[in-house]
Design a protein around this motif. Sequence first.
Motif, mmCIF file in Angstrom:
data_model
loop_
_atom_site.group_PDB
_atom_site.id
_atom_site.type_symbol
_atom_site.label_atom_id
_atom_site.label_comp_id
_atom_site.label_asym_id
_atom_site.label_seq_id
_atom_site.Cartn_x
_atom_site.Cartn_y
_atom_site.Cartn_z
ATOM 1 N N THR A 1 0.842 -1.193 0.000
ATOM 2 C CA THR A 1 0.000 0.000 0.000
ATOM 3 C C THR A 1 0.881 1.249 0.000
ATOM 4 N N TYR A 2 0.233 2.371 -0.129
ATOM 5 C CA TYR A 2 0.905 3.666 0.008
ATOM 6 C C TYR A 2 0.881 4.097 1.471
ATOM 7 N N THR A 3 1.978 4.703 1.925
ATOM 8 C CA THR A 3 1.975 5.488 3.166
ATOM 9 C C THR A 3 2.803 6.743 2.898
ATOM 10 N N PRO A 4 2.620 7.775 3.693
ATOM 11 C CA PRO A 4 3.410 8.989 3.486
ATOM 12 C C PRO A 4 4.861 8.871 3.944
ATOM 13 N N ILE A 5 5.247 7.742 4.492
ATOM 14 C CA ILE A 5 6.635 7.584 4.950
ATOM 15 C C ILE A 5 7.591 7.649 3.760
ATOM 16 N N ALA A 6 7.332 6.795 2.756
ATOM 17 C CA ALA A 6 8.222 6.740 1.580
ATOM 18 C C ALA A 6 7.465 6.322 0.337
ATOM 19 N N GLY A 7 6.173 6.603 0.292
ATOM 20 C CA GLY A 7 5.379 6.240 -0.874
ATOM 21 C C GLY A 7 4.929 4.789 -0.842
ATOM 22 N N TYR A 8 4.494 4.321 -1.997
ATOM 23 C CA TYR A 8 4.004 2.943 -2.116
ATOM 24 C C TYR A 8 5.152 1.973 -1.823
ATOM 25 N N HIS A 9 4.852 0.952 -1.011
ATOM 26 C CA HIS A 9 5.864 -0.037 -0.665
ATOM 27 C C HIS A 9 5.319 -1.420 -0.987
ATOM 28 N N VAL A 10 6.194 -2.269 -1.474
ATOM 29 C CA VAL A 10 5.807 -3.622 -1.882
ATOM 30 C C VAL A 10 6.682 -4.625 -1.149
ATOM 31 N N LEU A 11 6.053 -5.551 -0.435
ATOM 32 C CA LEU A 11 6.806 -6.570 0.304
ATOM 33 C C LEU A 11 5.884 -7.741 0.582
ATOM 34 N N GLY A 12 6.342 -8.946 0.282
ATOM 35 C CA GLY A 12 5.508 -10.097 0.594
ATOM 36 C C GLY A 12 6.119 -11.404 0.136
ATOM 37 N N ASP A 13 5.715 -12.488 0.804
ATOM 38 C CA ASP A 13 6.187 -13.831 0.496
ATOM 39 C C ASP A 13 5.008 -14.784 0.357
ATOM 40 N N PRO A 14 5.096 -15.744 -0.564
ATOM 41 C CA PRO A 14 4.088 -16.802 -0.635
ATOM 42 C C PRO A 14 4.357 -17.856 0.433
ATOM 43 N N VAL A 15 3.293 -18.382 1.026
ATOM 44 C CA VAL A 15 3.437 -19.370 2.094
ATOM 45 C C VAL A 15 2.497 -20.544 1.863
ATOM 46 N N ARG A 16 2.886 -21.670 2.393
ATOM 47 C CA ARG A 16 2.026 -22.855 2.473
ATOM 48 C C ARG A 16 1.602 -23.040 3.914
ATOM 49 N N VAL A 17 0.332 -23.289 4.149
ATOM 50 C CA VAL A 17 -0.140 -23.566 5.501
ATOM 51 C C VAL A 17 0.311 -24.971 5.893
ATOM 52 N N THR A 18 1.038 -25.064 7.000
ATOM 53 C CA THR A 18 1.512 -26.354 7.498
ATOM 54 C C THR A 18 0.692 -26.759 8.733
ATOM 55 N N ALA A 19 1.006 -27.912 9.285
ATOM 56 C CA ALA A 19 0.255 -28.408 10.440
ATOM 57 C C ALA A 19 0.372 -27.488 11.640
ATOM 58 N N ASP A 20 1.475 -26.746 11.731
ATOM 59 C CA ASP A 20 1.683 -25.910 12.916
ATOM 60 C C ASP A 20 2.090 -24.475 12.584
ATOM 61 N N GLY A 21 1.858 -24.030 11.376
ATOM 62 C CA GLY A 21 2.229 -22.666 11.011
ATOM 63 C C GLY A 21 2.265 -22.489 9.515
ATOM 64 N N CYS A 22 3.400 -22.011 9.004
ATOM 65 C CA CYS A 22 3.498 -21.834 7.559
ATOM 66 C C CYS A 22 4.923 -22.048 7.084
#
Length: 377
Positions: free
Chosen positions: A338-359
């Motif tokens: 998303t955009y914030t006024p801190i430093a503009g639009y920011h992009v960060l993320g990882d794909p995950v698989r749901v495991t038995a006790d987390g990801c």
Amino acid sequence: MTTDEQERDLRHRKVRDAMAETGLDLLLAFGPGWRRENVRYLSDARVTGSAAFVALPATGEASAYSTRRQDVAEIAGRGWVTDAHFLDPAEPGEFRTRLGDSRARRIGIAHYELLPSMLLDLVREALPAAEIVSATALLDQARLVKSEWELARMRRSAKVCAAGWQAFVDVLEPGLPEYRVVAAVEAEIKRLGAEDNFMLIASGKDEVRGMTPPSDRRLEDGDMVRTELTPQMDGYWLQICRSAVVGTASDAQKRSFDLFNEAVDAGMAVVKPGVTAHEVAVAQNDVFRRHGYGEYCTSQYTRVRGHGHGLHMDETPIIEGNHTVLPENSVFIIHPNTYTPIAGYHVLGDPVRVTADGCEVLVETERKLFQTNEVNA
């Protein structure tokens, strides 16, 4: 190791069990030109026509139809659905006859909402007494849990994601137009066998409010360059979201990264079998709220906090209000982009698989704010 035949039987059995629960005699998986995931799920064939169907009866053999002749050989040759036929919209008699021979009384159509009236009329003419309902949710649910066979393919996609991001970072320099960055990524992932790629990019400083296709804008020192990079391998899409700075990151860009990284961590921390998309979104949004940036979680600035992955690039939305349960072996990306006024639009993320006790995080790329003065040192 699961064979292709075992995987096909697993999928057809899973879908037929769901059909039995909802009283369907026949399921039609419809694939328009831009949403072919259900046809591929049942046939494992890469079709390219403007319209295709796989017809799966409650008992008996499946059949397939496409408006592109080349698809017929592709589907039959893959071996999952060998009874494949050309569907000529101008002379659809064979399609009508074969559907009529099924004598189905209740038909579910996946992507019913996208079915053109002309094709819907053909189904109605073939089986005028049948009840026709949407089976979109049925196949969405069937595809939600990934088999080991599917996960193996998605892990190959993850390696291509990492290679694509490395190609992205390696070419960044002042004066380079955005489209040259994308060209470098495309060359690398296609070299590795990617069928397709969905990619957005944005460059600039704190004025950037979103992401777009590549332009001729030339990079400048101090720019933060953002991307959603989504290659498709063996039918399966997987996405990595990262931002990099041309030169050295400013204090504001570093603070922005810290905020977004905290949100990704918060989303991952709540993942476990049975968590809902709503809960994952709330966990991320609460980080922004806690730091005084809650308004930037709204639809004015952002769309989703992630989404499902699989044979379609943008499946179950990770958004507040979506109470879809995310079971073990479902796959989705957590990205509080998303955009914030801190430093503009920011992009960060990882794909995950749901495991038995987390990801399980599926990409190996370090989650950090990349700086070209470090990468190219």
